[in-house]
Scaffold this active site. Structure first.
Site, PDB file in Angstrom:
ATOM      1  CE1 TYR A  16      30.817  22.161  31.875  1.00 44.92           C
ATOM      2  CE2 TYR A  16      30.739  19.787  32.282  1.00 44.92           C
ATOM      3  CZ  TYR A  16      31.384  21.000  32.402  1.00 44.92           C
ATOM      4  OH  TYR A  16      32.582  21.071  33.056  1.00 44.92           O
ATOM      5  CE1 TYR A 147      36.228  17.840  31.921  1.00 42.59           C
ATOM      6  CE2 TYR A 147      36.470  15.476  32.288  1.00 42.59           C
ATOM      7  CZ  TYR A 147      35.871  16.684  32.594  1.00 42.59           C
ATOM      8  OH  TYR A 147      34.922  16.737  33.589  1.00 42.59           O
ATOM      9  CG  ASP A 246      43.142  11.783  33.853  1.00 45.08           C
ATOM     10  OD1 ASP A 246      42.560  10.694  34.036  1.00 45.08           O
ATOM     11  OD2 ASP A 246      42.545  12.886  33.855  1.00 45.08           O
ATOM     12  CE  LYS A 275      34.596   9.526  32.668  1.00 48.38           C
ATOM     13  NZ  LYS A 275      35.529  10.626  32.510  1.00 48.38           N
TER      14      LYS A 275
HETATM   15  C1  LIG Z   1      35.822  11.761  33.361  1.00 47.79           C
HETATM   16  C2  LIG Z   1      37.232  12.136  33.499  1.00 47.79           C
HETATM   17  C3  LIG Z   1      37.704  12.773  34.660  1.00 47.79           C
HETATM   18  C4  LIG Z   1      36.789  13.188  35.790  1.00 47.79           C
HETATM   19  O1  LIG Z   1      36.202  12.103  36.439  1.00 47.79           O
HETATM   20  P1  LIG Z   1      34.877  12.325  37.322  1.00 47.79           P
HETATM   21  O2  LIG Z   1      34.613  10.985  37.927  1.00 47.79           O
HETATM   22  O3  LIG Z   1      33.813  12.775  36.363  1.00 47.79           O
HETATM   23  O4  LIG Z   1      35.167  13.367  38.333  1.00 47.79           O
HETATM   24  C5  LIG Z   1      39.057  13.060  34.724  1.00 47.79           C
HETATM   25  N1  LIG Z   1      39.895  12.733  33.733  1.00 47.79           N
HETATM   26  C6  LIG Z   1      39.483  12.107  32.617  1.00 47.79           C
HETATM   27  C7  LIG Z   1      40.472  11.743  31.556  1.00 47.79           C
HETATM   28  C8  LIG Z   1      38.137  11.801  32.452  1.00 47.79           C
HETATM   29  O5  LIG Z   1      37.717  11.206  31.324  1.00 47.79           O
END
Ligand SMILES: *Cc1c(COP(=O)(O)O)cnc(C)c1O
Length: 420
Positions: A16, A147, A246, A275
């Site tokens: 970005y 997100y 998520d 992550k």
């Molecule tokens: C970082 C993140 C993603 C995306 O993961 P990437 O490995 O960057 O593709 C999806 N959901 C959440 C909650 C995140 O923090």
């Protein structure tokens, strides 16, 4: 190193950021909780990492056990295809994930990044609905301020404004959105009523509800009451809709419980992790689902080239082995962050200070001058990467109390110097 920054400029895209934007810092080294950096003007910094490289490096850099796990696997084999083949690192990791996650999450899909895992979770939900005779259920309910990644399916469930949906019409699917959940218990009832109404109105077209439990990360570092997650679980059950958690940011102890859903005592139908999964060593994510979803879908229609990469799985296993000992530090970090960031609340430029587990957030009254605040924090011995109106930290779990104090002082001092 300044020559490296020259070569980087205009050649390599950063996240970005414009190709000709402010210079990044060159990394000279990284070990334990520390980063060695060099600025474009040649200034060198040896600082505490307050970011864990975007939630990932929870055990710090160059951890001997993680280094050893990668070395050992390189000496066996680094990658093999996953179609028709399997291997010890993938099976062991899947067993560990099933043991660590709540309830009957018992089937594991190994994806190559968080965004891909979200794509897989969405497809899984659509396949599930089709398999039980409801092929018209293809849409998702998501939360404003959420997100979930940068690929187009994941983008569709991100906040529609932050997710830049207007820029990509036709490419990004149209989903249904609930308001951002309230920050305090007082307004929960109204929010839950809106959720009930939205889902009841559109239930026949909804495959799943996608949510970052208790903490919306990149969409604004917003902490909200676990009862909202409990309500989404109940609403999903009432309408035969899947709940997709998520946990890519919140997973592996970051918020003070193993997973964000554990604050609510809720078991999702589908969970995405990523992550911190590999301790920040390699790109890997996983999608877990319940026995019910697995039995119903049977064949999940996805299969990335680097699925189940042995190096990534081996280091993820080693990271999970370290997790109980290191995650035990999180409650301590939480109380230290609360003390260390408290002075920031008194600054004129600060709107809010909040802490959840090993996450500390200072929200300003307006946009952060990212370049100036980053530099001011480096001069105080700390690496932070602010965005929008937020200066925040999610330090490695191995940070000592004095390092948390340093982070708090640097964040507060940098904000005061730049914004008052
Ligand atoms: C970082 C993140 C993603 C995306 O993961 P990437 O490995 O960057 O593709 C999806 N959901 C959440 C909650 C995140 O923090």
């Amino acid at each position: 190193m300044t020559a490296l920054l020259e070569r980087d400029r205009g050649l390599v895209w950063h996240p970005y950021a414009p190709l000709d934007g402010p210079s990044p810092y060159a990394v000279r080294g990284a070990s334990g909780t520390r980063l060695q950096l060099e600025a474009a003007d040649g200034t060198r910094f040896d600082v505490v990492d307050a970011m864990s490289s975007w939630w990932c490096a929870i055990h710090g850099y160059r951890h001997p056990a993680l280094d050893a796990a990668v070395h050992a696997q390189v000496d066996r084999f680094s990658h093999v295809m996953f179609g028709g083949l399997t291997h010890e690192p993938a099976v062991r990791l899947a067993e560990q994930l099933v043991a660590l996650t709540p309830g009957d999450l018992q089937h594991v899909f190994l994806a190559d990044s968080g965004s891909v895992s979200v794509e897989v979770a969405l497809k899984l939900a659509v396949q599930y609905q089709a398999a039980i005779g409801r092929p018209q259920r293809r849409r998702f309910v998501a939360l404003r301020g959420g997100y979930h990644g940068d690929t187009t399916g994941a983008m569709s469930v991100c906040d529609p404004v932050d997710g830049m949906h207007a820029l990509f019409p036709g490419l990004v699917a149209e989903q249904l959105f609930l308001p951002r959940p309230p920050a305090d218990d007082a307004s929960v009832d109204g929010w839950v009523a809106q959720a009930e109404q939205l889902v009841a109105e559109h239930a026949e077209t909804i495959a799943g509800i996608v949510v970052e439990p208790v903490l919306q990360g990149a969409g604004g570092m917003h902490v909200y009451p676990p009862v909202c997650v409990t309500a989404l679980r109940r609403i999903a059950d009432e309408h035969g809709i899947l709940l997709i958690a998520d946990e890519i940011a919140t997973g592996f102890g970051r918020t003070g419980t193993p997973f964000g859903v554990d604050h609510a005592g809720v078991v999702p139908d589908v969970m995405c992790v990523g992550k911190a999964l590999t301790g920040g060593y390699l790109s890997l994510a996983a999608v877990l689902c319940t026995g019910e979803v697995g039995r119903t879908v049977r064949t999940l229609l996805h299969g990335p080239t680097f699925m189940g990469n042995p190096l990534a799985c081996a280091v993820a296993s080693a990271s999970l082995d370290l997790l109980p000992a290191h995650a035990a530090r999180v409650p301590g970090i939480a109380s230290e962050l609360a003390v260390a960031l408290k002075p920031a609340a008194a600054l004129g430029s600060v709107r809010d200070v909040r802490v959840l587990g090993a996450v500390g957030v200072v929200q300003l009254t307006g946009p952060v001058d990212v370049v100036a605040v980053t530099r001011a924090a480096l001069e105080r011995g700390v690496w932070v990467r602010p965005f929008r109106d937020l200066v925040y930290t999610m330090p490695p779990y191995i940070c000592a109390p004095d390092e948390i104090a340093t982070i708090g002082a640097a964040v507060t001092g940098a904000i005061e110097q730049v914004h008052g």
